[in-house]
Enzyme design. Structure first.
Site, PDB file in Angstrom:
ATOM      1  N   HIS A  64      -9.603  55.208  -4.189  1.00  0.00           N
ATOM      2  CA  HIS A  64     -10.009  54.226  -3.189  1.00  0.00           C
ATOM      3  C   HIS A  64     -10.822  54.924  -2.110  1.00  0.00           C
ATOM      4  O   HIS A  64     -10.497  56.047  -1.731  1.00  0.00           O
ATOM      5  CB  HIS A  64      -8.787  53.541  -2.567  1.00  0.00           C
ATOM      6  CG  HIS A  64      -9.118  52.283  -1.853  1.00  0.00           C
ATOM      7  ND1 HIS A  64      -9.602  52.277  -0.565  1.00  0.00           N
ATOM      8  CD2 HIS A  64      -9.080  50.991  -2.253  1.00  0.00           C
ATOM      9  CE1 HIS A  64      -9.824  51.023  -0.206  1.00  0.00           C
ATOM     10  NE2 HIS A  64      -9.525  50.218  -1.213  1.00  0.00           N
ATOM     11  N   ASP A  91      -6.196  46.999  -8.001  1.00  0.00           N
ATOM     12  CA  ASP A  91      -6.621  46.439  -9.291  1.00  0.00           C
ATOM     13  C   ASP A  91      -5.846  46.984 -10.491  1.00  0.00           C
ATOM     14  O   ASP A  91      -6.009  46.480 -11.597  1.00  0.00           O
ATOM     15  CB  ASP A  91      -8.125  46.718  -9.495  1.00  0.00           C
ATOM     16  CG  ASP A  91      -8.969  45.971  -8.483  1.00  0.00           C
ATOM     17  OD1 ASP A  91      -8.697  44.774  -8.274  1.00  0.00           O
ATOM     18  OD2 ASP A  91      -9.874  46.577  -7.889  1.00  0.00           O
TER      19      ASP A  91
HETATM   20  N1  CMC Z   1     -11.332  58.447 -11.981  1.00  0.00           N
HETATM   21  C1  CMC Z   1     -11.700  59.727 -12.031  1.00  0.00           C
HETATM   22  N2  CMC Z   1     -12.197  60.423 -10.984  1.00  0.00           N
HETATM   23  C2  CMC Z   1     -12.323  59.764  -9.836  1.00  0.00           C
HETATM   24  C3  CMC Z   1     -11.950  58.402  -9.694  1.00  0.00           C
HETATM   25  C4  CMC Z   1     -11.445  57.742 -10.831  1.00  0.00           C
HETATM   26  N3  CMC Z   1     -11.091  56.469 -10.763  1.00  0.00           N
HETATM   27  N4  CMC Z   1     -12.195  58.005  -8.431  1.00  0.00           N
HETATM   28  C5  CMC Z   1     -12.683  59.067  -7.787  1.00  0.00           C
HETATM   29  N5  CMC Z   1     -12.774  60.129  -8.629  1.00  0.00           N
HETATM   30  C6  CMC Z   1     -13.195  61.498  -8.301  1.00  0.00           C
HETATM   31  C7  CMC Z   1     -14.726  61.605  -8.253  1.00  0.00           C
HETATM   32  O1  CMC Z   1     -15.241  62.004  -9.493  1.00  0.00           O
HETATM   33  C8  CMC Z   1     -14.905  62.661  -7.184  1.00  0.00           C
HETATM   34  O2  CMC Z   1     -14.646  63.920  -7.750  1.00  0.00           O
HETATM   35  P1  CMC Z   1     -15.435  65.233  -7.200  1.00  0.00           P
HETATM   36  O3  CMC Z   1     -15.016  65.405  -5.781  1.00  0.00           O
HETATM   37  O4  CMC Z   1     -15.010  66.341  -8.101  1.00  0.00           O
HETATM   38  O5  CMC Z   1     -16.901  64.912  -7.329  1.00  0.00           O
HETATM   39  C9  CMC Z   1     -13.782  62.373  -6.192  1.00  0.00           C
HETATM   40  O6  CMC Z   1     -12.757  61.762  -6.965  1.00  0.00           O
HETATM   41  C10 CMC Z   1     -14.201  61.428  -5.063  1.00  0.00           C
HETATM   42  O7  CMC Z   1     -14.831  60.307  -5.659  1.00  0.00           O
HETATM   43  P2  CMC Z   1     -15.844  59.353  -4.915  1.00  0.00           P
HETATM   44  O8  CMC Z   1     -16.575  58.552  -5.921  1.00  0.00           O
HETATM   45  O9  CMC Z   1     -16.646  60.148  -3.939  1.00  0.00           O
HETATM   46  O10 CMC Z   1     -14.822  58.461  -4.096  1.00  0.00           O
HETATM   47  P3  CMC Z   1     -15.127  57.160  -3.318  1.00  0.00           P
HETATM   48  O11 CMC Z   1     -14.101  57.106  -2.282  1.00  0.00           O
HETATM   49  O12 CMC Z   1     -16.546  57.092  -2.906  1.00  0.00           O
HETATM   50  O13 CMC Z   1     -14.928  56.027  -4.446  1.00  0.00           O
HETATM   51  C11 CMC Z   1     -13.952  54.351  -5.741  1.00  0.00           C
HETATM   52  C12 CMC Z   1     -13.922  55.097  -4.414  1.00  0.00           C
HETATM   53  C13 CMC Z   1     -12.935  53.233  -5.676  1.00  0.00           C
HETATM   54  C14 CMC Z   1     -15.336  53.735  -5.974  1.00  0.00           C
HETATM   55  C15 CMC Z   1     -13.594  55.320  -6.896  1.00  0.00           C
HETATM   56  O14 CMC Z   1     -12.320  55.883  -6.677  1.00  0.00           O
HETATM   57  C16 CMC Z   1     -13.663  54.658  -8.260  1.00  0.00           C
HETATM   58  O15 CMC Z   1     -14.734  54.621  -8.864  1.00  0.00           O
HETATM   59  N6  CMC Z   1     -12.512  54.133  -8.788  1.00  0.00           N
HETATM   60  C17 CMC Z   1     -12.513  53.393 -10.024  1.00  0.00           C
HETATM   61  C18 CMC Z   1     -12.975  51.953  -9.781  1.00  0.00           C
HETATM   62  C19 CMC Z   1     -11.921  51.144  -9.074  1.00  0.00           C
HETATM   63  O16 CMC Z   1     -10.756  51.165  -9.426  1.00  0.00           O
HETATM   64  N7  CMC Z   1     -12.353  50.364  -8.080  1.00  0.00           N
HETATM   65  C20 CMC Z   1     -11.462  49.488  -7.303  1.00  0.00           C
HETATM   66  C21 CMC Z   1     -11.352  49.931  -5.892  1.00  0.00           C
HETATM   67  S1  CMC Z   1     -10.001  49.174  -4.966  1.00  0.00           S
HETATM   68  C22 CMC Z   1     -10.289  47.487  -4.892  1.00  0.00           C
HETATM   69  C23 CMC Z   1     -11.631  47.073  -4.440  1.00  0.00           C
HETATM   70  O17 CMC Z   1     -12.310  47.693  -3.640  1.00  0.00           O
HETATM   71  O18 CMC Z   1     -12.031  46.016  -4.878  1.00  0.00           O
END
Ligand code: CMC
Length: 437
Positions: free
Chosen positions: A306, A363
């Site tokens: 998240h 989710d």
């Molecule tokens: N699976 C694997 N690795 C992950 C995931 C994941 N679900 N989420 C983050 N990471 C890793 C990412 O690869 C990165 O690694 P590194 O530092 O080595 O490059 C690190 O964690 C930080 O990731 P980020 O993309 O910079 O994190 P963010 O805070 O910008 O993204 C997110 C948040 C929700 C988009 C992301 O965690 C994600 O893609 N999750 C899966 C999709 C998901 O479940 N979305 C629902 C979000 S909650 C409800 C809503 O908002 O509607």
């Protein structure tokens, strides 16, 4: 705006002062609105991840501690004690309704639950396999043609909000019925908000739907858990479009489109698709954990991580508990739940997820709960939208009421510097000269 102190910033040879603003929960922010004028520069913040775009009194989220409160009330208390309609009222009006206010709001929901008959034709125009989120976004925009007078200036915003909340529920159910090739079922005045939705979804001219009070309770809780979440992608889309003084429908429609994305609300559909894939791939959970960790692989663990929570999402915690409580009550054994539980267990023991503070988000378990209700996978994000609607309306209203400036972020330009114009007959030669093909 409460300015508590000033921060001093040195840029090249110039020192400027930036006011430090404080919220009601000890959150501090640097007011950089004069940075360009006084310091000659802007900020750079990819994805606005460290930018507060507004002052808001709707939702407070503490991502480190895993806290989410709406208008001061803890989300867990609201889900435990309220009906969705009460929480919708809270979001829109800022306080929980008295019995009288709730009656009035419920009456409005009933009075405005039908959609104009001419809108029914629209549903028939979509291909059968259209995604219901696309239909929902278009239908909400179309409402502006049928109910053009709605605006926040309406002396009774209650009616505006109730009308939209009620009609979007009807649109959602109709889009499902049309996708099934079945006749639509009209809303009924004798049913509560959630019971009405279930009846419109699952009743048919040949078979009445037996409304199960446990399912109604579960749906109420699920919708409450989605009601708002601060300045996330869809709320920001709503406020951004509203900042251009676009109408409520256009703004909400933008929110629906943003929510559709799999990194946002579309994740609930993606989770179920992922769990099904794991099930059909010999239940090889370790393989998918490895894929999620592999930087060369696009695969992410859907329903994990998240942007704000660096702790267990309190909404996911409630949903996990709801699976324990309601699936046995409803007599459902879902193999996807076992896979989800095992996936969570393995991920939370893995250094990759621990070090990045990646936990299940809202989710992760909701799709399993919606499946238990009978909601098909492609309707899951529509369910998220139904729950989120009061939040979007509150965000729209707050933005408009506060006469927000038009959203207009800057950029750091990294394209070519000024270059001479090249006539069309010389471009091929010029490209060859630069080795561009
Ligand atoms: N699976 C694997 N690795 C992950 C995931 C994941 N679900 N989420 C983050 N990471 C890793 C990412 O690869 C990165 O690694 P590194 O530092 O080595 O490059 C690190 O964690 C930080 O990731 P980020 O993309 O910079 O994190 P963010 O805070 O910008 O993204 C997110 C948040 C929700 C988009 C992301 O965690 C994600 O893609 N999750 C899966 C999709 C998901 O479940 N979305 C629902 C979000 S909650 C409800 C809503 O908002 O509607």
């Amino acid at each position: 705006m409460n300015v508590t102190s000033k921060a001093r910033l040195k840029i090249k040879n110039k020192t400027i002062e930036l006011p430090v603003v404080e919220g009601s929960e000890e959150q501090f922010g640097l007011d950089i609105s004069r940075l360009k004028a006084d310091g000659g520069c802007t900020t750079y913040d990819n994805g606005f991840a460290n930018t507060s775009s507004c002052m808001s009194s709707i939702t407070y989220v503490d991502g480190e501690k895993g806290i989410c409160r709406h208008r001061g009330y803890d989300i867990v208390d609201l889900a435990e004690n309220c009906m969705f309609v009460e929480v919708a009222y809270l979001l829109v009006h800022g306080q929980l309704p008295t019995a009288q206010e709730l009656n009035r709001f419920s009456r409005y929901l009933n009075q405005h639950s039908m959609i104009h008959e001419n809108m029914h034709h629209f549903f028939s125009g979509y291909p059968a396999d259209s995604h219901p989120m696309g239909i929902l976004a278009s239908m909400v925009t179309s409402l502006s043609s049928f109910y053009p007078l709605l605006s926040h200036k309406d002396p009774n915003f209650d009616i505006t909000a109730a009308r939209l909340i009620s009609k979007v529920r009807t649109i959602a159910a109709f889009s499902y019925k049309k996708s099934q090739g079945e006749p639509v079922v009209y809303p009924r005045h004798d049913l509560s908000y959630c019971a009405n939705f279930l009846n419109m979804m699952f009743s048919s001219p040949v078979a009445c739907y037996d409304i199960n009070p446990d399912i109604v309770t579960l749906l109420n809780k699920l919708l409450i858990l989605h009601v708002d979440h601060g300045q996330n992608c869809s709320a920001t889309a709503v406020r951004l479009v509203a900042s251009a003084r676009a109408n409520l429908y256009a703004s909400i429609s933008a929110g629906i489109c943003a929510l559709w994305g799999p990194l946002h609300g579309g994740a609930n559909q993606a989770v179920i698709e992922m769990l099904n894939k794991i099930k059909n791939d010999g239940r090889n959970i370790h393989k998918y954990i490895q894929k999620a960790k592999d930087k060369k692989d696009d695969f992410r663990l859907m329903g994990f991580g998240h942007a704000v929570y660096k702790n267990y999402d309190p909404r996911a915690r409630v949903c996990k508990r709801l699976c324990d409580e309601f699936l046995p009550k409803l007599g459902i054994v879902d193999p996807l739940l076992d896979i989800a539980l095992e996936l969570e267990r393995i991920a939370l023991e893995d250094e990759f997820f621990i070090s990045r503070k990646l936990y299940p988000n809202v989710d992760f378990y909701t799709g399993i709960l919606y499946r238990a209700i009978g909601i098909p996978t492609n309707m899951l994000t529509v369910m998220f939208a139904l729950g989120r609607l009061p939040g979007w309306i509150a965000q729209w209203n707050e933005g408009v009421e506060s006469s927000t400036k038009i959203y207009r972020p800057r950029q750091i330009y990294i394209g070519p510097k000024k270059r001479a114009f090249i006539p069309i007959d010389k471009r091929k030669k010029e490209r060859a000269h630069r080795n561009i093909h």
